[in-house]
Design an enzyme around this catalytic site. Structure first.
Site, PDB file in Angstrom:
ATOM      1  N   TRP A 202       8.847  69.086  30.106  1.00 43.61           N
ATOM      2  CA  TRP A 202       8.671  70.206  31.047  1.00 43.61           C
ATOM      3  C   TRP A 202      10.062  70.644  31.500  1.00 43.61           C
ATOM      4  O   TRP A 202      10.867  69.813  31.904  1.00 43.61           O
ATOM      5  CB  TRP A 202       7.835  69.819  32.272  1.00 43.61           C
ATOM      6  N   GLU A 243       4.650  71.066  28.437  1.00 39.62           N
ATOM      7  CA  GLU A 243       3.934  71.468  29.656  1.00 39.62           C
ATOM      8  C   GLU A 243       4.408  72.828  30.167  1.00 39.62           C
ATOM      9  O   GLU A 243       5.591  73.049  30.398  1.00 39.62           O
ATOM     10  CB  GLU A 243       4.170  70.411  30.750  1.00 39.62           C
ATOM     11  N   LYS A 245       4.160  76.273  32.889  1.00 35.68           N
ATOM     12  CA  LYS A 245       4.075  76.499  34.333  1.00 35.68           C
ATOM     13  C   LYS A 245       4.104  77.996  34.598  1.00 35.68           C
ATOM     14  O   LYS A 245       4.677  78.761  33.832  1.00 35.68           O
ATOM     15  CB  LYS A 245       5.255  75.803  35.005  1.00 35.68           C
ATOM     16  N   ASP A 276      -1.269  71.260  33.455  1.00 33.52           N
ATOM     17  CA  ASP A 276      -1.173  70.785  34.847  1.00 33.52           C
ATOM     18  C   ASP A 276      -2.068  71.665  35.713  1.00 33.52           C
ATOM     19  O   ASP A 276      -1.962  72.893  35.695  1.00 33.52           O
ATOM     20  CB  ASP A 276       0.301  70.864  35.290  1.00 33.52           C
ATOM     21  N   HIS A 279      -0.566  74.536  37.791  1.00 35.14           N
ATOM     22  CA  HIS A 279       0.381  75.467  37.176  1.00 35.14           C
ATOM     23  C   HIS A 279      -0.195  76.829  36.818  1.00 35.14           C
ATOM     24  O   HIS A 279       0.251  77.464  35.862  1.00 35.14           O
ATOM     25  CB  HIS A 279       1.006  74.817  35.937  1.00 35.14           C
ATOM     26  N   HIS A 303      -2.233  66.916  33.547  1.00 32.49           N
ATOM     27  CA  HIS A 303      -1.605  66.506  34.800  1.00 32.49           C
ATOM     28  C   HIS A 303      -2.583  66.892  35.892  1.00 32.49           C
ATOM     29  O   HIS A 303      -2.653  68.039  36.311  1.00 32.49           O
ATOM     30  CB  HIS A 303      -0.266  67.230  35.010  1.00 32.49           C
ATOM     31  N   ASP A 311       1.534  75.691  43.952  1.00 33.98           N
ATOM     32  CA  ASP A 311       1.629  74.444  43.185  1.00 33.98           C
ATOM     33  C   ASP A 311       2.197  73.345  44.082  1.00 33.98           C
ATOM     34  O   ASP A 311       3.294  72.855  43.858  1.00 33.98           O
ATOM     35  CB  ASP A 311       2.521  74.694  41.962  1.00 33.98           C
ATOM     36  N   ASP A 313       1.210  70.270  44.769  1.00 32.29           N
ATOM     37  CA  ASP A 313       1.114  68.868  44.351  1.00 32.29           C
ATOM     38  C   ASP A 313       0.561  67.953  45.438  1.00 32.29           C
ATOM     39  O   ASP A 313       1.142  66.927  45.753  1.00 32.29           O
ATOM     40  CB  ASP A 313       2.475  68.363  43.835  1.00 32.29           C
ATOM     41  N   ASP A 343      -0.329  64.078  38.638  1.00 33.63           N
ATOM     42  CA  ASP A 343       0.969  64.669  38.988  1.00 33.63           C
ATOM     43  C   ASP A 343       0.884  65.277  40.383  1.00 33.63           C
ATOM     44  O   ASP A 343       0.420  66.399  40.549  1.00 33.63           O
ATOM     45  CB  ASP A 343       1.370  65.733  37.953  1.00 33.63           C
TER      46      ASP A 343
HETATM   47  C1  RNT Z   1       6.587  70.363  37.422  1.00 28.74           C
HETATM   48  C2  RNT Z   1       5.717  69.679  36.451  1.00 28.74           C
HETATM   49  C3  RNT Z   1       6.187  68.320  36.036  1.00 28.74           C
HETATM   50  C4  RNT Z   1       6.728  67.490  37.182  1.00 28.74           C
HETATM   51  C5  RNT Z   1       7.019  66.073  36.836  1.00 28.74           C
HETATM   52  C6  RNT Z   1       7.849  65.410  37.888  1.00 28.74           C
HETATM   53  O1  RNT Z   1       6.006  71.442  38.009  1.00 28.74           O
HETATM   54  O2  RNT Z   1       4.421  69.591  36.944  1.00 28.74           O
HETATM   55  O3  RNT Z   1       5.175  67.673  35.359  1.00 28.74           O
HETATM   56  O4  RNT Z   1       5.838  67.500  38.276  1.00 28.74           O
HETATM   57  O5  RNT Z   1       7.566  66.007  35.605  1.00 28.74           O
HETATM   58 ZN    ZN Z   2       2.989  68.431  35.800  1.00 26.97          ZN
END
Ligand code: RNT
Ligand code: ZN
Length: 436
Positions: A202, A243, A245, A276, A279, A303, A311, A313, A343
């Site tokens: 990523w 990955e 985003k 993810d 994302h 993720h 986003d 988290d 994640d």
């Molecule tokens: C970032 C991505 C990625 C990170 C990690 C730390 O937006 O989601 O996966 O969160 O690699």
């Molecule tokens: Zn991620």
């Protein structure tokens, strides 16, 4: 200052619950059996599903590099709950504690910035498997698989927001080399542990404001990826994943590695696509993407995360979307082709609890999905009886999943709901609170 909530949980820790759990399970088992669902076989399946716990929940995505750059890449962690892991040993001990509260055998997901270099500065393009030997030894001892991620952020060479798509060849090459060494590290982990290491790329690359050239950076990213992946490595040791985003802090207007970019790249190059949950646009869900992606891809990495308005988290909770993701994986028999990872990073609560809550929730969602009378639902759908389908889907929502989960936790030797938090409180008192 936040205080520990042990008192509340000790009071909830009714031992009567344990003596009655077998009875509750037997009743639940009958109820599910009446729908043609076998709880024993659901639990047998659940106990074999590995979840990759992300190392970065334990120390707010800090890592252990001696040059210790602050968090970059458009990522943000908020909160200052005491007790964050300051060393690899502390992180391993915290993760082991979390794992002891989670039923099943799982995996651990490391970032390159968690290398152990004995205080020496080792540049990211010079990292070797030996810098992760202690992680490998620990994983063996804990019977965990490992997954891995090159770290394309929190570094002076990523400060202007570009890495693999950078317009300067020198910087691009530095990051390409990082990607290459990380694939070797991932392969070494997979070889040592006898289970392929998903090594996930990523990159944060993108622009804060409207770009004049959207094409160039994407062309450079594609070429950089091709170079990173040029050397074929044994799929028994490493699976390459990419990955996408939508945006990050400082890359609001344009992210080079968008969903369309990586979807195309993964299909064209037979890579694992990492999706993810945070994302996409806030109302866009990933559950509906899974069966589309699986038409074209061999494998997915998820993720599992929870965005709140962006986003953000947040710790994974039992949302409709989490259950929808689990249903998609189970209904379509995708579990064998899907790598489940978490994640999120919340520094405002106990970090061990954050791991336990999110992972237990993902497993609970999978259990709910495994207890669904899917054949009956399919028959109703095929017969065009959408009333019955809706009625059954809704009636399923109050089935006694909790009794099955409770029984599962006890069978697997981990504390059930309302009990596990006592362990966290004890650990906080004995260990975390002493980290000043
Ligand atoms: C970032 C991505 C990625 C990170 C990690 C730390 O937006 O989601 O996966 O969160 O690699
Ligand atoms: Zn991620």
């Amino acid at each position: 200052m936040t205080t520990c909530a042990c008192i509340r949980y000790v009071r909830f820790g009714l031992s009567k619950q344990d003596t009655q759990s077998e009875k509750a399970y037997a009743l639940a088992r009958e109820q599910f059996a009446a729908l043609g669902v076998d709880t024993h076989s659901a639990l047998a399946k659940l106990s074999k599903i590995p979840v990759s716990l992300h190392c970065w929940q334990g120390d707010d995505v800090g890592g252990f590099e001696p040059f210790g750059e602050s968090l970059g890449g458009g990522l943000a962690v908020t909160g200052n709950y005491p007790g964050k892991a300051r060393t690899p040993d502390e992180l391993r001990s915290d993760a082991a504690k979390a794992l002891s509260l989670i039923p099943g055998k799982h995996r651990f997901n490391l970032h390159a910035s968690y290398a152990e270099t004995e205080g020496k500065t080792v540049e990211r393009n010079a990292l070797k498997p030996s810098h992760f030997q202690s992680w490998i030894d620990w994983a063996k001892e804990q019977q965990l698989g490992l997954d891995f991620n090159p770290t394309f952020f929190s570094h002076p060479k990523a400060d202007d927001g570009f890495t693999l798509a950078h317009s300067e060849k020198g910087i691009r090459e530095f990051w390409i080399d990082h990607g290459i060494v990380c694939r070797h590290i991932g392969a070494a982990m997979g070889r040592a542990l006898g289970s392929p290491c998903v090594t996930n790329v990523w990159v944060p690359d993108g622009y804060k404001d409207t770009p004049a050239d959207r094409h160039g950076p994407r062309e450079r990213l594609a070429k950089s990826l091709d170079t990173i992946f040029a050397e074929p490595l044994d799929a028994n040791h490493i699976l390459d994943s990419v990955e996408a985003k939508l945006f990050g802090i400082g890359s609001e207007s344009y992210v080079v590695g968008s969903h369309e970019f990586y979807f195309g790249y993964a299909v064209a190059n037979r890579k694992v696509l990492c999706i993810d949950a945070g994302h996409f646009h806030p109302t866009e869900v990933i559950s509906d993407k899974i069966s589309s992606a699986m038409q074209w891809l061999d494998r997915l990495m998820l993720h599992v995360s929870r965005g709140v308005r962006w986003d953000s988290d947040h710790v994974v909770t039992m949302t409709d979307e989490l259950q929808a993701i689990a249903h998609e994986l189970v209904r379509n028999d995708y579990l064998e082709r899907t790598h489940l990872g978490l994640d999120y990073f919340d520094a405002s609560i106990n970090r061990v609890a954050a791991w336990a809550i999110g992972t237990r929730n993902l497993l609970k969602a999978l259990l709910i999905a495994l207890l669904e009378p899917i054949d009956t639902l399919r028959q109703m759908e095929q017969a065009g009886d959408f009333t019955a389908r809706l009625a059954l889907l809704e009636d399923m929502k109050l089935m006694p999943f909790g009794a099955v989960w409770h029984y599962h936790c006890l069978q697997q030797g981990v504390p059930p709901d309302l009990k596990w938090m006592q362990e966290v409180c004890r650990y906080e008192e004995d260990i975390l609170a002493k980290r000043i």
